[in-house]
Design a protein around this motif. Sequence first.
Motif, PDB file in Angstrom:
ATOM      1  N   TYR A  28      -3.974   0.556   6.747  1.00 24.20           N
ATOM      2  CA  TYR A  28      -3.104   1.678   7.106  1.00 24.20           C
ATOM      3  C   TYR A  28      -3.929   2.873   7.580  1.00 24.20           C
ATOM      4  O   TYR A  28      -3.554   3.559   8.545  1.00 24.20           O
ATOM      5  N   VAL A  29      -5.044   3.106   6.910  1.00 25.60           N
ATOM      6  CA  VAL A  29      -5.922   4.209   7.340  1.00 25.60           C
ATOM      7  C   VAL A  29      -6.407   3.963   8.766  1.00 25.60           C
ATOM      8  O   VAL A  29      -6.428   4.873   9.609  1.00 25.60           O
ATOM      9  N   LEU A 102      -6.975   9.488   2.517  1.00 22.35           N
ATOM     10  CA  LEU A 102      -6.734   8.118   2.062  1.00 22.35           C
ATOM     11  C   LEU A 102      -8.009   7.285   2.093  1.00 22.35           C
ATOM     12  O   LEU A 102      -8.197   6.404   1.255  1.00 22.35           O
ATOM     13  N   ALA A 103      -8.883   7.542   3.059  1.00 21.62           N
ATOM     14  CA  ALA A 103     -10.153   6.815   3.090  1.00 21.62           C
ATOM     15  C   ALA A 103     -10.996   7.154   1.857  1.00 21.62           C
ATOM     16  O   ALA A 103     -11.604   6.268   1.237  1.00 21.62           O
ATOM     17  N   ASP A 220      -3.447  -0.288  -9.611  1.00 26.33           N
ATOM     18  CA  ASP A 220      -2.728  -0.823  -8.454  1.00 26.33           C
ATOM     19  C   ASP A 220      -1.436  -0.061  -8.211  1.00 26.33           C
ATOM     20  O   ASP A 220      -1.069   0.173  -7.048  1.00 26.33           O
ATOM     21  N   GLU A 221      -0.767   0.330  -9.279  1.00 29.44           N
ATOM     22  CA  GLU A 221       0.461   1.092  -9.097  1.00 29.44           C
ATOM     23  C   GLU A 221       0.167   2.482  -8.525  1.00 29.44           C
ATOM     24  O   GLU A 221       0.927   2.984  -7.691  1.00 29.44           O
ATOM     25  N   ARG A 222      -0.914   3.106  -8.979  1.00 32.45           N
ATOM     26  CA  ARG A 222      -1.291   4.397  -8.403  1.00 32.45           C
ATOM     27  C   ARG A 222      -1.643   4.253  -6.919  1.00 32.45           C
ATOM     28  O   ARG A 222      -1.304   5.107  -6.088  1.00 32.45           O
ATOM     29  N   LEU A 227      -0.182   5.053  -1.361  1.00 37.20           N
ATOM     30  CA  LEU A 227       0.035   4.469  -0.047  1.00 37.20           C
ATOM     31  C   LEU A 227       1.433   4.810   0.466  1.00 37.20           C
ATOM     32  O   LEU A 227       1.626   5.118   1.655  1.00 37.20           O
ATOM     33  N   GLY A 228       2.423   4.762  -0.426  1.00 35.08           N
ATOM     34  CA  GLY A 228       3.772   5.154  -0.029  1.00 35.08           C
ATOM     35  C   GLY A 228       3.831   6.605   0.416  1.00 35.08           C
ATOM     36  O   GLY A 228       4.508   6.952   1.397  1.00 35.08           O
ATOM     37  N   ALA A 229       3.112   7.464  -0.328  1.00 40.11           N
ATOM     38  CA  ALA A 229       3.052   8.865   0.093  1.00 40.11           C
ATOM     39  C   ALA A 229       2.379   8.998   1.449  1.00 40.11           C
ATOM     40  O   ALA A 229       2.754   9.835   2.277  1.00 40.11           O
TER      41      ALA A 229
END
Length: 548
Positions: A28-29, A102-103, A220-222, A227-229
């Motif tokens: 995504y990044v 994000l990176a 993983d949840e974080r 990622l959703g944000a």
Amino acid sequence: MDWGTELWDQFEVLERHTQWGLDLLDKYVKFVKERAEVEQAYAKQLRSLVKKYLPKRPTKDDPEVKFSQQQSFVQLLQEVNDFAGQRELVAESLGIRVCLELAKYSQEMKQERKMHFQEGRRAQQQLENGFKQLETSKRKFERDCREAEKAAHTAERLDQDINATKADVEKAKQQAHLRNHMAEESKNEYAAQLQRFNRDQAHFYFSQMPQIFDKLQDMDERRATRLGAGYGLLSEAELQVVPIIGKCLEGMKVAAESVDAKNDSQVLIELHKSGFARPGDLEFEDFSQVMNRVPSDSSLGTPDGRPELRAASSRSRAKRWPFGKKNKTVVTEDFSHLPPEQQRKRLQQQLEERNRELQKEEDQREALKKMKDVYEKTPQMGDPASLEPRIAETLGNIERLKLEVQKYEAWLAEAESRVLSNRGDSLSRHSRPPDPPATAPPDSSSSSNNSGSQDNKESSSDEPPSEEGQDTPIYTEFDEDFEEPGSPIGQCVAIYRFEGSSEGTISMSEGEDLSLMEEDKGDGWTRVRRRQGGEGYVPTSYLRVTLN
């Protein structure tokens, strides 16, 4: 439900899943980075496109900017340029808030995942080592039991053997007893090792690994939440510029609605209205009548002195706008090379600029005077003498600008008189005529012969003119090779009296009707012909001209 309870035996599955999640984050990044590059390239191309089509000349020097169509087009280009700026903001926002953050977050997640799996592998290794120790003690216990059993059989056999000596029997019994002792120790060690392994294994499966798996689940949840944000930032970056883009689009709509066809037509009139009167009707030229001319020394005639017919209309040099070929104009300071209406407008602009400059210089002079008074009253603030050069320079500028204002006012009054005369309005005359042009009149050798010396000779317009006051006749077979004096291209009235004292000029009286033979070519002189005969140059500013 948590991973530690439900997925206690799926260590490899969790390892693959968490790696997939980080790969998705990196993917995504990379996508956002390429998206930002697309936005940046799009904005750059838009700006290049706008720059290509924006006017190259300064706005004040471009007459096209007065048209609403051009103004709307320039406004539309500016809105497109602003739109490109918003695309750059989108690219910048995506690059900073998504790509960089994000990176960085992805690297942190990778380090955390690596730490958790290293901890899990260490726990697995410890459990495996405990199991190996248990297996070793178990095999040792098994081996010692077999050896003890074998030693017991040997001792029992020797004890029943009558041939065996007592020493052999005792030795065998001691060996069996030793083996039994060793087997007992191995049994105790195996039991202890088994107990320790079971304890470690229970800790591994019920406490240690579930905790590690729960940490991986939390990580993983974080990651998924972040990622959703990040997905939301993609739309948020667009939503932030939507109001400005909406204004850009609204500006484009306003620009489209600002086109005023009627106003543009009026602007075109104001820009290019010449102020000249429309040409009059052409006179009928009767070629059935033979034009007799008296030969002279300055005339070309037939060998026997007989004049020839001439087709005056076919060789007429009269220039009739808009069909005549324009001469190369010479730009003059008073803009006399322009049509009367345009000359008046340009002079008005120059006069307004000079007045603004004059007012600016006068304001500066007043400011310098006040500053000088302050310096004289308070010497510590400055030296009054230091302002004298600037005051003198300002006074010089004021005098120069006043002279220029007077000069442009005179030219403007003259231009307005020409405009009024060409409109057929009543002409307001000055108390004194303007000064003749500073330049000498053009060479009149190609015009009328001895025109200046013939202005006092009287001749009837119905009678053939004398040879001194007429152009040179030519042979009809050489009509195209020689210049003929053209027919009048208009009429003019002398506004002022003029004494033609210099070579090539002609005298005229105030109010006298003259034939216009050649227009002003930018030097301030116009060639005319008198009714009584005689042709020469007079100042253009002394005439009220009406073209045919």
